[in-house]
Design a protein around this motif. Structure first.
Motif, PDB file in Angstrom:
ATOM      1  N   ASP A  10       0.668  -0.986   6.337  1.00 57.78           N
ATOM      2  CA  ASP A  10       1.779  -0.706   7.483  1.00 57.78           C
ATOM      3  C   ASP A  10       2.674  -0.892   7.166  1.00 57.78           C
ATOM      4  OD1 ASP A  10       0.457   0.494   8.709  1.00 57.78           O
ATOM      5  OD2 ASP A  10      -0.985  -1.815   9.768  1.00 57.78           O
ATOM      6  N   ASP A  11       3.879  -1.350   7.840  1.00 54.07           N
ATOM      7  CA  ASP A  11       5.256  -1.996   8.074  1.00 54.07           C
ATOM      8  C   ASP A  11       5.099  -3.339   7.230  1.00 54.07           C
ATOM      9  OD1 ASP A  11       6.027   0.560   9.032  1.00 54.07           O
ATOM     10  OD2 ASP A  11       6.669  -0.588  10.861  1.00 54.07           O
ATOM     11  N   PRO A  12       6.256  -3.322   6.266  1.00 53.24           N
ATOM     12  CA  PRO A  12       6.005  -5.128   6.210  1.00 53.24           C
ATOM     13  C   PRO A  12       6.300  -5.943   6.512  1.00 53.24           C
ATOM     14  CG  PRO A  12       7.962  -3.437   4.338  1.00 53.24           C
ATOM     15  CD  PRO A  12       7.330  -2.454   6.295  1.00 53.24           C
ATOM     16  N   ALA A  13       5.639  -7.655   7.080  1.00 57.24           N
ATOM     17  CA  ALA A  13       5.919  -8.228   7.523  1.00 57.24           C
ATOM     18  C   ALA A  13       5.785  -9.272   6.258  1.00 57.24           C
ATOM     19  CB  ALA A  13       3.943  -8.583   8.474  1.00 57.24           C
ATOM     20  N   TYR A  14       6.345 -11.120   7.533  1.00 56.72           N
ATOM     21  CA  TYR A  14       6.987 -11.748   7.182  1.00 56.72           C
ATOM     22  C   TYR A  14       5.492 -13.323   6.868  1.00 56.72           C
ATOM     23  CZ  TYR A  14      11.029 -11.029   5.671  1.00 56.72           C
ATOM     24  OH  TYR A  14      12.441 -10.141   5.571  1.00 56.72           O
ATOM     25  N   ARG A  49      -0.695  -6.510  -0.291  1.00 57.95           N
ATOM     26  CA  ARG A  49       0.499  -6.371  -1.284  1.00 57.95           C
ATOM     27  C   ARG A  49       1.330  -7.021  -1.212  1.00 57.95           C
ATOM     28  NH1 ARG A  49       4.572  -1.367  -1.655  1.00 57.95           N
ATOM     29  NH2 ARG A  49       5.440  -1.569  -3.839  1.00 57.95           N
ATOM     30  N   LEU A  50       1.463  -7.765  -1.306  1.00 57.73           N
ATOM     31  CA  LEU A  50       3.021  -9.294  -1.909  1.00 57.73           C
ATOM     32  C   LEU A  50       4.514  -8.503  -1.868  1.00 57.73           C
ATOM     33  CD1 LEU A  50       1.790 -12.085  -3.172  1.00 57.73           C
ATOM     34  CD2 LEU A  50       2.000 -11.879  -1.281  1.00 57.73           C
ATOM     35  N   LEU A  51       5.315  -8.076  -0.997  1.00 55.22           N
ATOM     36  CA  LEU A  51       6.805  -7.774  -1.935  1.00 55.22           C
ATOM     37  C   LEU A  51       7.564  -8.147  -2.420  1.00 55.22           C
ATOM     38  CD1 LEU A  51       6.704  -5.665   0.772  1.00 55.22           C
ATOM     39  CD2 LEU A  51       5.457  -5.029  -0.716  1.00 55.22           C
ATOM     40  N   ALA A  52       8.894  -8.358  -2.229  1.00 57.02           N
ATOM     41  CA  ALA A  52      10.252  -8.918  -2.938  1.00 57.02           C
ATOM     42  C   ALA A  52       9.791 -10.065  -1.810  1.00 57.02           C
ATOM     43  CB  ALA A  52      11.032  -7.937  -3.088  1.00 57.02           C
ATOM     44  N   PRO A  53      10.157 -10.933  -1.250  1.00 53.00           N
ATOM     45  CA  PRO A  53      10.179 -12.097  -0.202  1.00 53.00           C
ATOM     46  C   PRO A  53      11.657 -11.603   0.163  1.00 53.00           C
ATOM     47  CG  PRO A  53      10.765 -13.514  -2.632  1.00 53.00           C
ATOM     48  CD  PRO A  53      10.196 -11.595  -3.159  1.00 53.00           C
ATOM     49  N   VAL A  54      12.613 -11.555  -0.083  1.00 52.09           N
ATOM     50  CA  VAL A  54      14.313 -11.023   0.453  1.00 52.09           C
ATOM     51  C   VAL A  54      14.549  -9.702  -0.527  1.00 52.09           C
ATOM     52  CG1 VAL A  54      15.086 -12.491  -1.121  1.00 52.09           C
ATOM     53  CG2 VAL A  54      15.859 -12.284   0.620  1.00 52.09           C
ATOM     54  N   ILE A  55      14.871  -8.778  -0.072  1.00 52.04           N
ATOM     55  CA  ILE A  55      15.933  -7.788   0.230  1.00 52.04           C
ATOM     56  C   ILE A  55      17.303  -8.411   0.065  1.00 52.04           C
ATOM     57  CG2 ILE A  55      16.334  -5.819   0.050  1.00 52.04           C
ATOM     58  CD1 ILE A  55      14.292  -6.056  -1.265  1.00 52.04           C
ATOM     59  N   PRO A  56      18.082  -8.644  -0.334  1.00 52.00           N
ATOM     60  CA  PRO A  56      19.288  -8.989   0.306  1.00 52.00           C
ATOM     61  C   PRO A  56      19.870  -8.286   0.304  1.00 52.00           C
ATOM     62  CG  PRO A  56      19.207  -9.542  -1.921  1.00 52.00           C
ATOM     63  CD  PRO A  56      17.987  -8.634  -2.052  1.00 52.00           C
ATOM     64  N   ARG A  57      20.564  -7.976   1.936  1.00 51.94           N
ATOM     65  CA  ARG A  57      21.445  -7.676   2.537  1.00 51.94           C
ATOM     66  C   ARG A  57      22.826  -7.096   1.610  1.00 51.94           C
ATOM     67  NH1 ARG A  57      18.371  -9.809   5.449  1.00 51.94           N
ATOM     68  NH2 ARG A  57      17.248  -8.551   7.053  1.00 51.94           N
ATOM     69  N   SER A  58      23.633  -8.149   1.135  1.00 48.72           N
ATOM     70  CA  SER A  58      24.940  -7.972   0.069  1.00 48.72           C
ATOM     71  C   SER A  58      24.790  -8.147  -1.219  1.00 48.72           C
ATOM     72  CB  SER A  58      25.440  -9.108   1.352  1.00 48.72           C
ATOM     73  OG  SER A  58      27.063  -9.492   0.611  1.00 48.72           O
ATOM     74  N   LYS A  59      24.086  -9.010  -1.490  1.00 45.70           N
ATOM     75  CA  LYS A  59      24.517  -8.977  -3.276  1.00 45.70           C
ATOM     76  C   LYS A  59      23.493 -10.575  -3.908  1.00 45.70           C
ATOM     77  CE  LYS A  59      28.318 -12.336  -1.887  1.00 45.70           C
ATOM     78  NZ  LYS A  59      27.709 -11.894  -0.838  1.00 45.70           N
ATOM     79  N   VAL A  60      23.328  -9.880  -5.279  1.00 43.04           N
ATOM     80  CA  VAL A  60      22.544 -10.933  -6.205  1.00 43.04           C
ATOM     81  C   VAL A  60      23.774 -11.387  -6.769  1.00 43.04           C
ATOM     82  CG1 VAL A  60      20.484 -11.387  -7.516  1.00 43.04           C
ATOM     83  CG2 VAL A  60      20.402 -10.104  -5.914  1.00 43.04           C
ATOM     84  N   ILE A  61      23.792 -12.043  -7.066  1.00 43.07           N
ATOM     85  CA  ILE A  61      24.635 -12.945  -7.977  1.00 43.07           C
ATOM     86  C   ILE A  61      24.368 -13.686  -9.353  1.00 43.07           C
ATOM     87  CG2 ILE A  61      26.612 -14.435  -8.013  1.00 43.07           C
ATOM     88  CD1 ILE A  61      27.076 -14.474  -5.070  1.00 43.07           C
ATOM     89  N   GLY A  62      24.633 -12.785 -10.362  1.00 42.42           N
ATOM     90  CA  GLY A  62      24.408 -13.856 -11.623  1.00 42.42           C
ATOM     91  C   GLY A  62      24.678 -15.386 -11.476  1.00 42.42           C
TER      92      GLY A  62
END
Length: 256
Positions: A10-14, A49-62
């Motif tokens: 179903d929809d992703p949950a935490y 099914r484990l998903l990425a624990p966070v989808i950055p709303r703004s950015k990923v900084i390397g």
């Protein structure tokens, strides 16, 4: 506390993951923005099914070349100040998701890293206060098209392809980032074995430095750099990155 993002179809949950990594107690809403409240539902980790624990709303900084031994193997020295680059959030995938090697590159490499997840709005903070803005930590593989990294000059394309930023398996909110072992394996063989204690610029310094350039928002991710031992991976291989105190992030690589 370990916080996972998952789906049962179903929809992703935490949910909160137990110490053994076997059970997930489902919670309401997004813990970055809401109080953690249990729903009463409990799932076996093997059944979701484990998903990425966070989808950055703004950015990923390397952060590039933040370990002296890695800088040396790349033919240079660690920079005096953190070397930052941006990765689009469309590059983020979760544990078990395939990393798709696009036709533009023939040299795709792995980089096992500790990733920082920002918990609240952060701008121009000093290093002495920076960790107070961190929500938690997860594991990252900063996948890189080495041939494009060399020819492009800047790294946005080489590190920003879709699927090139696996994160997971969950966020650990109670972790000392100062001395955690990082081990990367390709098809079970150890290829990287380092410690965050060897960072040139520590986690607090990285958060402070990034916040001086960008406003950091809840859910933003900072990739803290990789130790020596980077190499190339072929289609059909699997890369595992393990950070002590968090867990193992595992992804297969496939050719587009």
């Amino acid at each position: 506390m370990r916080i996972a993002r998952f789906t049962t179809g179903d929809d992703p949950a935490y949910g909160l993951v137990d110490g053994a990594g076997e059970k997930i107690a489902e919670i309401t809403g997004d813990p970055l923005y809401q109080r953690i409240e249990l729903t009463g539902a409990v799932h076996d980790v093997d059944d979701v099914r484990l998903l990425a624990p966070v989808i950055p709303r703004s950015k990923v900084i390397g952060i590039g070349r933040n370990y002296a031994d890695h800088a040396a193997e790349m033919g240079g020295e660690a920079p005096a100040t953190p070397l930052m680059f941006l990765v689009p959030n469309t590059a983020v995938v979760g544990p078990g998701d395939p990393v798709v090697m696009p036709p533009q590159t023939r040299e795709v490499g792995f980089e096992g890293e500790l990733a920082v997840v920002i918990g609240r709005l952060c701008k121009d903070v000093g290093a002495q206060h920076a960790l107070g803005f961190v929500f938690g930590y997860t594991v990252a593989n900063d996948v890189t098209a080495r041939d494009l990294q060399r020819t492009d000059g800047q790294w946005a394309r080489a590190k920003g392809f879709d699927t090139f930023c696996p994160l997971g398996p969950w966020i650990e909110t109670d972790l000392d980032p100062a001395a955690q072992r990082i081990v990367t394996r390709v098809d079970g063989e150890v290829v990287q074995d380092g410690s965050t204690a060897d960072m040139v610029h520590d986690t607090a310094t990285l958060v402070a430095f990034a916040s001086a350039a960008f406003t950091l928002l809840p859910g933003d991710v900072i990739l803290t750099g990789t130790p020596a031992g980077v190499g190339l991976v072929d289609a059909g291989q699997r890369v595992e990155v393990e950070v002590d105190g968090i867990g193992v992030l595992s992804n297969p690589f496939v050719r587009h």
